[in-house]
Structures are given as structure tokens and as C-alpha cells.
Design a protein around this motif. Structure first.
Motif, PDB file in Angstrom:
ATOM      1  N   GLY A  31     -28.190  24.973  24.271  1.00 20.44           N
ATOM      2  CA  GLY A  31     -28.440  26.357  24.680  1.00 20.44           C
ATOM      3  C   GLY A  31     -27.278  26.882  25.491  1.00 20.44           C
ATOM      4  O   GLY A  31     -26.130  26.802  25.072  1.00 20.44           O
ATOM      5  N   ALA A  32     -27.579  27.395  26.669  1.00 21.01           N
ATOM      6  CA  ALA A  32     -26.541  27.939  27.541  1.00 21.01           C
ATOM      7  C   ALA A  32     -25.683  26.804  28.094  1.00 21.01           C
ATOM      8  O   ALA A  32     -26.186  25.726  28.392  1.00 21.01           O
ATOM      9  CB  ALA A  32     -27.174  28.714  28.680  1.00 21.01           C
ATOM     10  N   PHE A  33     -24.382  27.058  28.203  1.00 22.48           N
ATOM     11  CA  PHE A  33     -23.470  26.033  28.699  1.00 22.48           C
ATOM     12  C   PHE A  33     -22.478  26.621  29.681  1.00 22.48           C
ATOM     13  O   PHE A  33     -22.260  27.828  29.728  1.00 22.48           O
ATOM     14  CB  PHE A  33     -22.733  25.341  27.550  1.00 22.48           C
ATOM     15  CG  PHE A  33     -21.797  26.250  26.785  1.00 22.48           C
ATOM     16  CD1 PHE A  33     -20.472  26.389  27.173  1.00 22.48           C
ATOM     17  CD2 PHE A  33     -22.237  26.955  25.693  1.00 22.48           C
ATOM     18  CE1 PHE A  33     -19.609  27.215  26.476  1.00 22.48           C
ATOM     19  CE2 PHE A  33     -21.383  27.779  24.978  1.00 22.48           C
ATOM     20  CZ  PHE A  33     -20.067  27.915  25.378  1.00 22.48           C
ATOM     21  N   PRO A  42     -24.470  21.500  29.741  1.00 17.49           N
ATOM     22  CA  PRO A  42     -25.649  22.384  29.732  1.00 17.49           C
ATOM     23  C   PRO A  42     -25.825  23.027  31.111  1.00 17.49           C
ATOM     24  O   PRO A  42     -25.591  22.384  32.138  1.00 17.49           O
ATOM     25  CB  PRO A  42     -26.811  21.431  29.431  1.00 17.49           C
ATOM     26  CG  PRO A  42     -26.184  20.224  28.818  1.00 17.49           C
ATOM     27  CD  PRO A  42     -24.808  20.124  29.409  1.00 17.49           C
ATOM     28  N   ALA A  43     -26.206  24.290  31.125  1.00 20.16           N
ATOM     29  CA  ALA A  43     -26.342  25.017  32.388  1.00 20.16           C
ATOM     30  C   ALA A  43     -27.337  24.326  33.319  1.00 20.16           C
ATOM     31  O   ALA A  43     -27.110  24.250  34.532  1.00 20.16           O
ATOM     32  CB  ALA A  43     -26.769  26.461  32.119  1.00 20.16           C
ATOM     33  N   VAL A  63     -28.172  29.973  36.938  1.00 22.09           N
ATOM     34  CA  VAL A  63     -26.988  29.104  36.969  1.00 22.09           C
ATOM     35  C   VAL A  63     -25.816  29.793  36.284  1.00 22.09           C
ATOM     36  O   VAL A  63     -24.694  29.799  36.803  1.00 22.09           O
ATOM     37  CB  VAL A  63     -27.290  27.746  36.297  1.00 22.09           C
ATOM     38  CG1 VAL A  63     -26.044  26.880  36.252  1.00 22.09           C
ATOM     39  CG2 VAL A  63     -28.417  27.031  37.018  1.00 22.09           C
ATOM     40  N   VAL A  64     -26.070  30.387  35.121  1.00 21.67           N
ATOM     41  CA  VAL A  64     -24.996  31.066  34.379  1.00 21.67           C
ATOM     42  C   VAL A  64     -24.427  32.212  35.213  1.00 21.67           C
ATOM     43  O   VAL A  64     -23.206  32.385  35.300  1.00 21.67           O
ATOM     44  CB  VAL A  64     -25.511  31.561  33.012  1.00 21.67           C
ATOM     45  CG1 VAL A  64     -24.517  32.492  32.351  1.00 21.67           C
ATOM     46  CG2 VAL A  64     -25.817  30.378  32.105  1.00 21.67           C
ATOM     47  N   CYS A  74     -18.896  30.698  30.721  1.00 15.82           N
ATOM     48  CA  CYS A  74     -20.267  30.356  30.333  1.00 15.82           C
ATOM     49  C   CYS A  74     -20.559  31.005  28.987  1.00 15.82           C
ATOM     50  O   CYS A  74     -19.954  31.998  28.612  1.00 15.82           O
ATOM     51  CB  CYS A  74     -21.263  30.874  31.363  1.00 15.82           C
ATOM     52  SG  CYS A  74     -21.007  30.215  33.016  1.00 15.82           S
ATOM     53  N   GLY A  75     -21.500  30.417  28.270  1.00 16.52           N
ATOM     54  CA  GLY A  75     -21.878  30.970  26.984  1.00 16.52           C
ATOM     55  C   GLY A  75     -23.226  30.445  26.549  1.00 16.52           C
ATOM     56  O   GLY A  75     -23.833  29.612  27.219  1.00 16.52           O
ATOM     57  N   THR A  76     -23.674  30.971  25.419  1.00 17.68           N
ATOM     58  CA  THR A  76     -24.927  30.497  24.840  1.00 17.68           C
ATOM     59  C   THR A  76     -24.653  30.062  23.421  1.00 17.68           C
ATOM     60  O   THR A  76     -23.664  30.460  22.814  1.00 17.68           O
ATOM     61  CB  THR A  76     -26.007  31.592  24.840  1.00 17.68           C
ATOM     62  OG1 THR A  76     -25.493  32.718  24.131  1.00 17.68           O
ATOM     63  CG2 THR A  76     -26.404  31.992  26.238  1.00 17.68           C
TER      64      THR A  76
END
Length: 102
Positions: A31-33, A42-43, A63-64, A74-76
Motif C-alpha cells: 500500500g502506502a510507502f 511500508p508507511a 505517517v505519510v 511517499c507514495g501509494t
């Protein structure tokens, strides 16, 4: 910089996060990182390591948002780990499949 994660204020700097994540092996990203030192974490993993709180106590968005404000990328979506990429021989083998049973 003051960041609020899971309703708790934290005084975080980019160097604090880099130091906390030093030596931490990234888990698979689904998912989000957050990209830290050319690695995608991972976030939730970053939030747990930096805040020392349970992952259920905070959301990915918190967190992001905090890591973006500190200057991290950051991204998803799914990020491909460099070690998870297959070699050309492995990709060709997967394309050919297994031989038929005789």
C-alpha cells in the motif's frame, strides 16, 4: 518539526527518522510507502519504528503526511523491491512454464 501521530505530538527531524530506520529491513510493500535511503518501507512500519507505538494506533495518512512534511518521498501502490526482481533467466523460465508430463 512537530508532527502529530495517533493523537500524540512528536518532535521529529529527518535525521531522527534516518537514524531510527538504520538497520531496519523493509517489509514487502502493498500500500502506502515511504522511501528512505533508496528503500521503500511500508508507511505503517515506519510509523511503528519511529513512534514506538502499535500499528493499530495510527493511520497510514498520518505517517505519510508527517514524512512528506519532513522531506521524504511517499507514495501509494505497489513498490517493487530491488531484491524481488527476477533475473532475465528467471523471467524466461517463467514464460516457458513447466514441461508437459509424459
Amino acid at each position: 518539526m512537530r508532527c502529530v501521530i495517533a493523537r500524540f505530538p512528536f518532535e521529529l527531524t529527518k535525521s531522527d527518522v534516518l537514524e531510527a530506520m538504520k538497520g531496519v529491513k523493509p517489509e514487502p510493500v502493498s500500500g502506502a510507502f515511504v522511501r528512505i535511503r533508496r528503500r521503500d518501507y511500508p508507511a505503517k512500519q515506519v510509523g511503528a519504528v519511529v513512534t514506538r507505538q502499535d500499528r493499530r494506533d495510527f493511520g497510514v495518512g498520518e505517517v505519510v503526511r508527517a514524512m512528506t512534511r519532513l522531506g521524504f518521498t511517499c507514495g501509494t501502490g505497489t513498490a517493487v523491491a530491488p531484491s524481488a526482481t527476477a533475473s532475465p533467466v528467471q523471467r524466461a523460465s517463467a514464460l516457458l512454464g513447466t514441461p508437459p508430463a509424459v
